[in-house]
Design a protein around this motif. Structure first.
Motif, PDB file in Angstrom:
ATOM      1  N   ASP A   1      -8.233  -3.533  -1.025  1.00 45.17           N
ATOM      2  CA  ASP A   1      -8.736  -4.521  -0.069  1.00 45.17           C
ATOM      3  C   ASP A   1      -9.802  -5.421  -0.687  1.00 45.17           C
ATOM      4  O   ASP A   1      -9.821  -6.629  -0.446  1.00 45.17           O
ATOM      5  CB  ASP A   1      -9.289  -3.818   1.175  1.00 45.17           C
ATOM      6  N   GLU A   2     -10.688  -4.851  -1.491  1.00 45.31           N
ATOM      7  CA  GLU A   2     -11.760  -5.637  -2.124  1.00 45.31           C
ATOM      8  C   GLU A   2     -11.221  -6.633  -3.146  1.00 45.31           C
ATOM      9  O   GLU A   2     -11.765  -7.728  -3.301  1.00 45.31           O
ATOM     10  CB  GLU A   2     -12.760  -4.713  -2.818  1.00 45.31           C
TER      11      GLU A   2
ATOM     12  N   LYS B   1       0.831  -1.210   0.000  1.00 44.51           N
ATOM     13  CA  LYS B   1       0.000   0.000   0.000  1.00 44.51           C
ATOM     14  C   LYS B   1       0.869   1.265   0.000  1.00 44.51           C
ATOM     15  O   LYS B   1       0.555   2.239  -0.675  1.00 44.51           O
ATOM     16  CB  LYS B   1      -0.949   0.010   1.195  1.00 44.51           C
TER      17      LYS B   1
ATOM     18  N   GLU C   1      -7.516   2.514  -2.041  1.00 43.32           N
ATOM     19  CA  GLU C   1      -7.288   1.652  -0.867  1.00 43.32           C
ATOM     20  C   GLU C   1      -8.453   0.695  -0.646  1.00 43.32           C
ATOM     21  O   GLU C   1      -8.244  -0.472  -0.321  1.00 43.32           O
ATOM     22  CB  GLU C   1      -7.018   2.488   0.387  1.00 43.32           C
ATOM     23  N   ARG C   2      -9.670   1.176  -0.834  1.00 44.92           N
ATOM     24  CA  ARG C   2     -10.832   0.297  -0.710  1.00 44.92           C
ATOM     25  C   ARG C   2     -10.777  -0.785  -1.792  1.00 44.92           C
ATOM     26  O   ARG C   2     -11.004  -1.969  -1.515  1.00 44.92           O
ATOM     27  CB  ARG C   2     -12.137   1.095  -0.843  1.00 44.92           C
TER      28      ARG C   2
ATOM     29  N   ASP D   1     -10.171   6.190  -4.772  1.00 43.77           N
ATOM     30  CA  ASP D   1     -10.707   5.174  -3.860  1.00 43.77           C
ATOM     31  C   ASP D   1      -9.858   3.903  -3.887  1.00 43.77           C
ATOM     32  O   ASP D   1     -10.337   2.810  -3.616  1.00 43.77           O
ATOM     33  CB  ASP D   1     -12.150   4.859  -4.286  1.00 43.77           C
TER      34      ASP D   1
END
Length: 181
Positions: A119-120, A95, A115-116, A113
């Motif tokens: 993770d997804e 990251k 970082e979201r 967006d």
């Protein structure tokens, strides 16, 4: 997003003497719109449908180095389709590395967006057999790691001719497969 797909893909294609295809660029050329404009004027769903069709089209061709968009291989059917016709390699980065690579003015519609999305998407990306962490590595080193995975020759052209260089673990055990008759 931000793992080096485009930069590494171009270097890899040059070293393997193959055509390089950036799926996002092809979609932009075909529509006459940038990816952010496609997202804004149509939808992400529309873009993903175009991406899926292009992936199918490209998977039927040979001799290509293809950089998919960051979300292209999230869907299992697309990963399977492309994996059936070629070697899939997932480029990963920490990251912190991605944060450094992405800019506030990045033209990627989902960059704000990321970082979201990171993770997804990580579980889907983990399904890809070959993984390379690009954190702290030069694009050239990453390209050589991919070549070692795919066991494809590096094509070298000199003023007096050209030849292939093979990189592979245990290559001397199978040297006869790599010598041109």
């Amino acid at each position: 997003m931000g793992t080096g797909k485009t930069t590494v893909g171009k270097i890899l294609a040059e070293k393997l003497n193959r055509n390089y295809i950036d799926m996002d660029q092809v979609i932009e050329q075909r529509t006459g719109l940038t990816i952010p404009r496609i997202f804004a004027g149509y939808s992400e769903r529309f873009f993903r449908a175009m991406e899926h069709g292009l992936a199918h089209e490209l998977s039927m061709q040979t001799g290509l180095v293809i950089s998919t968009g960051g979300g292209a291989l999230v869907k299992a059917d697309l990963r399977e389709m492309m994996g059936n016709y070629g070697t899939l390699i997932c480029l990963n980065a920490s990251k912190d590395a991605i944060r450094e690579r992405l800019t506030e003015t990045d033209l990627r519609p989902l960059a704000s967006d990321w970082e979201r999305l990171f993770d997804e998407r990580k579980d889907a990306y983990a399904q890809i057999k070959h993984q390379i962490d690009t954190t702290g590595k030069s694009p050239e080193r990453i390209a050589y790691e991919i070549i070692a995975i795919t066991e494809q020759p590096i094509h070298v052209t000199t003023p007096t001719g050209s030849y292939n260089i093979w990189i592979s673990g245990g290559i001397l055990n199978n040297i006869d497969q790599h010598i041109d008759a």
